[in-house]
Design a protein around this motif. Structure first.
Motif, PDB file in Angstrom:
ATOM      1  N   GLY A 136       0.847  -1.203   0.000  1.00 54.35           N
ATOM      2  CA  GLY A 136       0.000   0.000   0.000  1.00 54.35           C
ATOM      3  C   GLY A 136       0.872   1.239   0.000  1.00 54.35           C
ATOM      4  N   MET A 148       2.539   4.927   0.934  1.00 58.46           N
ATOM      5  CA  MET A 148       3.179   5.469   2.142  1.00 58.46           C
ATOM      6  C   MET A 148       2.132   6.034   3.088  1.00 58.46           C
ATOM      7  N   ILE A 173      17.400   5.321   3.945  1.00 54.37           N
ATOM      8  CA  ILE A 173      16.658   5.460   2.673  1.00 54.37           C
ATOM      9  C   ILE A 173      16.940   6.829   2.063  1.00 54.37           C
ATOM     10  N   PHE A 223      18.009   2.283  -5.278  1.00 55.83           N
ATOM     11  CA  PHE A 223      17.187   1.900  -4.124  1.00 55.83           C
ATOM     12  C   PHE A 223      16.209   0.796  -4.516  1.00 55.83           C
ATOM     13  N   GLU A 279      15.820  -2.840  -2.934  1.00 52.53           N
ATOM     14  CA  GLU A 279      14.510  -3.200  -2.366  1.00 52.53           C
ATOM     15  C   GLU A 279      14.046  -4.554  -2.920  1.00 52.53           C
ATOM     16  N   GLY A 333       7.851  -1.543   1.388  1.00 46.36           N
ATOM     17  CA  GLY A 333       7.826  -0.121   1.057  1.00 46.36           C
ATOM     18  C   GLY A 333       6.765   0.093  -0.023  1.00 46.36           C
ATOM     19  N   GLY A 384       6.634   1.426  -2.798  1.00 47.98           N
ATOM     20  CA  GLY A 384       6.974   1.328  -4.211  1.00 47.98           C
ATOM     21  C   GLY A 384       7.377  -0.060  -4.663  1.00 47.98           C
ATOM     22  N   GLU A 430      12.774   9.234   5.642  1.00 50.30           N
ATOM     23  CA  GLU A 430      12.714   7.964   4.902  1.00 50.30           C
ATOM     24  C   GLU A 430      11.648   7.985   3.796  1.00 50.30           C
ATOM     25  N   ARG A 431      10.985   9.140   3.640  1.00 50.22           N
ATOM     26  CA  ARG A 431      10.026   9.283   2.532  1.00 50.22           C
ATOM     27  C   ARG A 431      10.390  10.500   1.678  1.00 50.22           C
ATOM     28  N   LEU A 471      10.225  11.036  -1.351  1.00 54.44           N
ATOM     29  CA  LEU A 471       9.287  11.355  -2.433  1.00 54.44           C
ATOM     30  C   LEU A 471       8.192  12.316  -1.980  1.00 54.44           C
ATOM     31  N   ARG A 511       0.022   3.365  -9.166  1.00 59.12           N
ATOM     32  CA  ARG A 511       0.240   2.097  -8.468  1.00 59.12           C
ATOM     33  C   ARG A 511      -1.012   1.323  -8.110  1.00 59.12           C
TER      34      ARG A 511
HETATM   35  C1  S3P Z   1       8.417   4.594  -0.933  1.00 65.07           C
HETATM   36  C2  S3P Z   1       7.895   4.223   0.261  1.00 65.07           C
HETATM   37  C3  S3P Z   1       8.684   4.201   1.508  1.00 65.07           C
HETATM   38  C4  S3P Z   1      10.151   3.954   1.179  1.00 65.07           C
HETATM   39  C5  S3P Z   1      10.663   4.938   0.166  1.00 65.07           C
HETATM   40  C6  S3P Z   1       9.866   4.907  -1.132  1.00 65.07           C
HETATM   41  C7  S3P Z   1       7.522   4.659  -2.136  1.00 65.07           C
HETATM   42  O1  S3P Z   1       8.212   3.165   2.370  1.00 65.07           O
HETATM   43  O2  S3P Z   1      10.329   2.656   0.704  1.00 65.07           O
HETATM   44  O3  S3P Z   1      10.604   6.231   0.712  1.00 65.07           O
HETATM   45  O4  S3P Z   1       8.034   4.738  -3.250  1.00 65.07           O
HETATM   46  O5  S3P Z   1       6.286   4.597  -1.948  1.00 65.07           O
HETATM   47  P1  S3P Z   1       6.807   3.256   3.206  1.00 65.07           P
HETATM   48  O6  S3P Z   1       5.703   2.913   2.238  1.00 65.07           O
HETATM   49  O7  S3P Z   1       6.965   2.233   4.263  1.00 65.07           O
HETATM   50  O8  S3P Z   1       6.702   4.629   3.736  1.00 65.07           O
END
Ligand code: S3P
Length: 200
Positions: free
Chosen positions: A20, A22, A56, A68, A72, A91, A93, A133-134, A136, A152
């Motif tokens: 799902g 973020m 991240i 990344f 991942e 994560g 993505g 850590e986010r 984006l 997505r």
């Molecule tokens: C991302 C989600 C993040 C992390 C990174 C990229 C994304 O994880 O992997 O910042 O592309 O949606 P969370 O969904 O746990 O926040």
């Protein structure tokens, strides 16, 4: 122990994988689901950071998003190959890679999509403030989350065995994460029972 959890323990269907966008609650809900099922919980992003010794934010800033994504994917493949059944929070993505979607579609895992609207997620992100850590979501989270959802959501739908809608749970009172985890366990129990009946 509720009967459903007992049934799931008796007939586990491989890993439980939460996907799902973020902010949808994968980590907190996943940890609770793992506890209810008596399984180990692994957050794939935390695992990646622990293995690589790189945050991240550093992955994105120093190596770029595609590096990344490759790391991942390696972590995902590795976790899915573990013999013991885990609860895994991914994560947001992870579904961008076709190979990952293929892996997630394999029969040895049950994928749960925590489906939330970009509007609700952006409100929660705004309440909690920016997270390194986010990366984006650093600028205009609502716009980015809308774009990510558009891109997505079909992929989440493609890999999901179960869908749990997050917005109504947040709108209907206290302890939403606790109630979301209970809903996930309930739905897992339903698929487990259905699968057991089909085999009979
Ligand atoms: C991302 C989600 C993040 C992390 C990174 C990229 C994304 O994880 O992997 O910042 O592309 O949606 P969370 O969904 O746990 O926040």
């Amino acid at each position: 122990m509720p009967n459903g959890v007992r049934a799931l323990l008796a007939d586990p269907r491989g890993h439980v994988v939460l996907v799902g966008l973020m902010g949808s609650g994968k980590t907190t809900v996943g940890r609770r689901v793992a506890k209810a099922l008596g399984r180990e919980f692994v957050d794939a992003d935390h695992e990646l950071v622990a293995r690589s010794g790189r945050s991240i934010a550093d992955w994105f800033a120093d190596h770029g998003e595609s590096a990344f994504r490759a790391a991942e994917s390696d972590v995902l493949a590795d976790l899915l190959s573990r013999r013991e059944s885990l609860v895994i929070a991914t994560g947001g993505g992870v579904v961008c890679s076709e190979a990952n979607r293929h892996r997630l579609g394999a029969a040895d895992s049950t994928v749960v999509w925590l489906r939330a609207t970009p509007e609700m997620l952006a409100r929660r992100v705004a309440q909690k403030g920016p997270k390194p850590e986010r990366p984006l979501l650093a600028d205009d989270p609502l716009k980015v989350l809308r774009e990510l959802a558009e891109q997505r959501d079909p992929w989440y739908a493609e890999v999901a065995d179960l869908v749990v809608d997050v917005d109504p749970v947040h709108q209907s009172g206290e302890h939403p994460k606790r109630r979301l985890a209970a809903l996930v366990v309930e739905k897992l129990q339903e698929v487990t029972t259905d699968a057991a009946e089909e085999e009979r």
